[in-house]
Design a protein around this motif. Structure first.
Motif, PDB file in Angstrom:
ATOM      1  N   GLY A 279       0.815  -1.213   0.000  1.00  0.00           N
ATOM      2  CA  GLY A 279       0.000   0.000   0.000  1.00  0.00           C
ATOM      3  C   GLY A 279       0.847   1.260   0.000  1.00  0.00           C
ATOM      4  O   GLY A 279       0.514   2.245  -0.676  1.00  0.00           O
ATOM      5  N   VAL A 280       1.951   1.234   0.738  1.00  0.00           N
ATOM      6  CA  VAL A 280       2.865   2.385   0.747  1.00  0.00           C
ATOM      7  C   VAL A 280       3.451   2.602  -0.644  1.00  0.00           C
ATOM      8  O   VAL A 280       3.543   3.736  -1.134  1.00  0.00           O
ATOM      9  N   ALA A 281       3.833   1.499  -1.301  1.00  0.00           N
ATOM     10  CA  ALA A 281       4.382   1.603  -2.656  1.00  0.00           C
ATOM     11  C   ALA A 281       3.344   2.171  -3.617  1.00  0.00           C
ATOM     12  O   ALA A 281       3.662   3.025  -4.460  1.00  0.00           O
ATOM     13  N   ALA A 282       2.117   1.708  -3.497  1.00  0.00           N
ATOM     14  CA  ALA A 282       1.052   2.211  -4.375  1.00  0.00           C
ATOM     15  C   ALA A 282       0.793   3.690  -4.125  1.00  0.00           C
ATOM     16  O   ALA A 282       0.579   4.468  -5.078  1.00  0.00           O
ATOM     17  N   ARG A 288       3.636  10.243  -7.225  1.00  0.00           N
ATOM     18  CA  ARG A 288       4.564  10.604  -8.300  1.00  0.00           C
ATOM     19  C   ARG A 288       3.811  10.898  -9.594  1.00  0.00           C
ATOM     20  O   ARG A 288       4.158  11.840 -10.316  1.00  0.00           O
ATOM     21  N   ARG A 289       2.794  10.104  -9.887  1.00  0.00           N
ATOM     22  CA  ARG A 289       1.995  10.359 -11.091  1.00  0.00           C
ATOM     23  C   ARG A 289       1.300  11.711 -11.002  1.00  0.00           C
ATOM     24  O   ARG A 289       1.239  12.460 -11.980  1.00  0.00           O
ATOM     25  N   ARG A 296       3.260  18.651 -16.027  1.00  0.00           N
ATOM     26  CA  ARG A 296       2.902  18.781 -17.433  1.00  0.00           C
ATOM     27  C   ARG A 296       1.890  19.889 -17.647  1.00  0.00           C
ATOM     28  O   ARG A 296       1.942  20.629 -18.642  1.00  0.00           O
ATOM     29  N   ARG A 297       0.952  20.038 -16.699  1.00  0.00           N
ATOM     30  CA  ARG A 297      -0.055  21.111 -16.835  1.00  0.00           C
ATOM     31  C   ARG A 297       0.616  22.474 -16.748  1.00  0.00           C
ATOM     32  O   ARG A 297       0.289  23.400 -17.475  1.00  0.00           O
ATOM     33  N   GLN A 298       1.614  22.615 -15.834  1.00  0.00           N
ATOM     34  CA  GLN A 298       2.294  23.883 -15.679  1.00  0.00           C
ATOM     35  C   GLN A 298       3.084  24.228 -16.940  1.00  0.00           C
ATOM     36  O   GLN A 298       3.114  25.379 -17.370  1.00  0.00           O
ATOM     37  N   VAL A 299       3.707  23.215 -17.536  1.00  0.00           N
ATOM     38  CA  VAL A 299       4.461  23.444 -18.769  1.00  0.00           C
ATOM     39  C   VAL A 299       3.535  23.881 -19.885  1.00  0.00           C
ATOM     40  O   VAL A 299       3.825  24.806 -20.655  1.00  0.00           O
TER      41      VAL A 299
END
Length: 302
Positions: A279-282, A288-289, A296-299
C-alpha cells in the motif's frame, strides 16, 4: 541583515520529504524478520528511520553546497532559499530526533543501532561520499542497520538476511547513482541489473516451505514487483549509459526499496506487513503520477 526564514516547501525539498516513504519499511521488514512484540511504542521505529534518513538528505546538500552551485543551482541552498547554517541545524536536529525516537521505542538497543546509523550518515555525507568503495559500502551499512533497528524488538540474528538484502540493493543503487551527472559505463549498469536479479531470487529461494506455500507465493509476488520496478531502468542504462538514463534508473532503484522490503516481510511469514508495504508503494506511485501530471499542466500553461 538577517536572512529570511525558509519556507516549509523549501525545507521539504531540502530533506526530500516524499523519499522518506522508501525508508519507513526498513524497520517493518526488520521487525517481521526478527519478531518480538508489536506495541504502540514500537511504532516509533519507522519514525526514527525517517528522521535519520531526512537528516542525511539535509546534510548531503549542506556538504555538497559548493558543487551544487555549479551542477544543481536550483537546489535549496545554492538558490538561496535555505542557508547552509539552517541546513546543518536541520540535519543535526533530525539526527537527534531519530536517535531519541529509537530509544523511546526499544531502549538501549534502539539507541545503539540508531547511533550507528547516524555515525554512518554523517561520515558518508562529510567524508566518504566520493570514495568509490567506502561511499557505497557506508550507505549499504546504514541501510542494513536500519533494518536491524526494526529487529531490536526481537532477534537481531534472525533479521540479518533481510538486512543484507536491503544493504546489497543500496550498494548497487549508490554505485549507479555516481553517474547521474556524467553518465556511467555499460559494465556498471549491467552489474547493477545483475544484482537486482540476484536480490529478487534470494528471498524466494530461501523462503520457508509451508503446507500451502502461501509465504513462498507472497514472497515471489513481491519479488516480481521489486524487479519490475527497477530492472527495466537498469537495463536501459546498460544499453544507453547516459546521465539521463542513470538518473531514471537511480530513481527507480530508490522506489524499488519498498517492494523489496515487502519481499523480505513476506519471506518472514508476515503477509499483513507485506500488504501494508504494498500500500505504501502504491501511494508513492500515485503521488509521483500526480506530481508529473501537475508538472505537465504547468508546462502547457507557460
Amino acid at each position: 541583515m538577517t536572512a529570511p526564514a525558509p519556507t516549509a516547501s523549501s525545507l521539504a525539498e531540502l530533506v526530500r520529504l516524499p523519499a522518506a516513504l522508501t525508508v519507513v519499511g526498513d524497520t517493518l521488514a526488520g521487525h517481521a524478520a526478527g519478531g518480538g512484540p508489536t506495541t504502540a511504542r514500537r511504532l516509533l521505529l519507522p519514525a526514527a528511520s525517517a528522521g535519520l534518513y531526512l537528516a542525511g538528505m539535509a546534510l548531503n546538500d549542506w556538504a555538497d553546497r559548493d558543487l551544487d552551485a555549479v551542477e544543481r543551482p536550483e537546489r535549496p541552498i545554492p538558490s538561496g532559499r535555505v542557508t547552509p547554517g539552517t541546513a546543518l541545524a536541520t540535519g543535526a536536529a533530525l539526527t537527534l530526533a531519530g536517535i531519541t525516537a529509537a530509544g523511546a521505542a526499544t531502549g538501549r538497543r534502539g539507541v545503539a543501532v540508531a547511533s550507528g546509523i547516524a555515525a554512518g550518515v554523517w561520515a558518508y555525507d562529510t567524508v566518504l561520499k566520493h570514495h568509490p568503495v567506502l561511499g557505497p559500502a557506508t550507505m549499504a551499512a546504514c541501510r542494513g542497520l536500519d533494518v536491524l533497528l526494526g529487529a531490536t524488538t526481537g532477534s537481531l540474528r534472525a533479521a540479518v538476511p533481510a538486512a543484507a538484502g536491503l544493504a546489497a540493493h543500496t550498494a548497487a543503487v549508490t554505485t549507479l547513482s555516481r553517474g547521474e551527472v556524467r553518465g556511467t559505463t555499460p559494465a556498471v549498469a549491467s552489474s547493477v541489473a545483475g544484482a537486482t536479479v540476484a536480490g529478487a531470487l534470494a528471498p524466494v529461494l530461501t523462503a520457508r516451505a509451508e503446507p500451502h506455500g502461501s509465504a513462498r507465493r507472497a514472497t515471489a509476488a513481491a519479488a516480481l514487483a521489486y524487479a519490475a520496478t527497477c530492472l527495466p531502468g537498469q537495463l536501459r542504462a546498460a544499453a544507453d549509459p547516459t546521465a539521463s538514463a542513470v538518473r531514471d534508473a537511480t530513481r527507480s532503484g530508490l522506489h524499488a526499496m519498498i517492494p523489496l522490503q515487502a519481499t523480505w516481510a513476506a519471506r518472514a511469514g508476515r503477509p499483513v506487513t507485506a500488504l501494508v508495504l504494498g500500500g505504501v508503494a502504491a501511494a508513492g506511485y500515485a503521488l509521483r503520477r500526480r506530481a508529473r501530471a501537475r508538472g505537465r499542466r504547468q508546462v502547457s500553461i507557460t
